[in-house]
Design a protein around this motif. Structure first.
Motif: not given
Length: 204
Positions: A182-183, A186-187, A191, A193
């Motif tokens: 997810e990280q 997102a990167k 985005i 987090p």
């Protein structure tokens, strides 16, 4: 996977294993003769019996093929719901649920009926071609045997036991790796987090 799916897999595994054993035991010269062996009314009757015994599995197969696309659609809809105004979300969710249920009921019925219709020309033809009359009798006896019925009745219980154990032993690893994924996503999307909520102080 539900208990009926487990039944279908067990039946398929049994048929595949039996077919492999028959072909492995036959000499190279004898295999063409086995494949070209003529049929008989007795074999056709036995194959029809086997197809009847497996019909619940064929019916489930049709619906199971819809599971993945419907799940993906629901996941996409869940994400898109974030763009719907809060006051309209509940009504939108109900409308989507109604559409999905209608699709599954109608299309699932179509897939079930078509699977049953196609079974004789696919599964039935393979059974009639690759199994002898005696082997077909043994398969019918196995499907109708008390031990097979007992095994099938345990399907849901065995599936539940395995699922619970698998989740318990892999949860922490999966959650950690999912968080990392997810990280990373997102990167890539640029985005930031949201910060994790502060842990409450332990009470003494």
């Amino acid at each position: 996977m539900n208990s009926q799916s487990l039944k279908t897999l067990a039946a398929a595994a049994l048929l595949a294993a039996s077919a492999q054993n028959v072909l492995a035991q036959a000499s190279p010269a004898a295999q063409p003769a086995t494949a070209a062996a003529s049929s008989s009314p007795a074999k056709k009757e036995l194959v029809a019996k086997l197809l009847q015994l497996q019909q619940p599995g064929f019916e489930t197969l049709g619906r199971s093929l819809l599971q993945r696309p419907v799940t993906q659609l629901m996941q996409g809809a869940s994400q898109a719901l974030q763009q719907v105004p809060p006051e309209k979300r509940e009504a939108t969710i109900k409308a989507i649920d109604t559409d999905i249920k209608k699709f599954v009921d109608e299309t699932g019925g179509l897939m079930r009926d078509r699977a049953i219709k196609l079974a004789p020309s696919t599964v039935g033809a393979m059974l009639e071609e690759r199994f002898t009359e005696d082997e077909l009798k043994q398969l019918v006896a196995w499907f109708e045997s008390p031990i097979n019925k007992k095994y099938n009745q345990m399907g849901a219980e065995m599936q539940k036991a395995l699922t619970e154990k698998l989740v318990a032993e892999t949860r922490s690893t999966v959650e950690t790796r999912l968080k990392t994924l997810e990280q990373s996503v997102a990167k890539q999307l640029g985005i930031t987090p949201a910060p994790a909520p502060a842990a409450s102080p332990a009470k003494k």
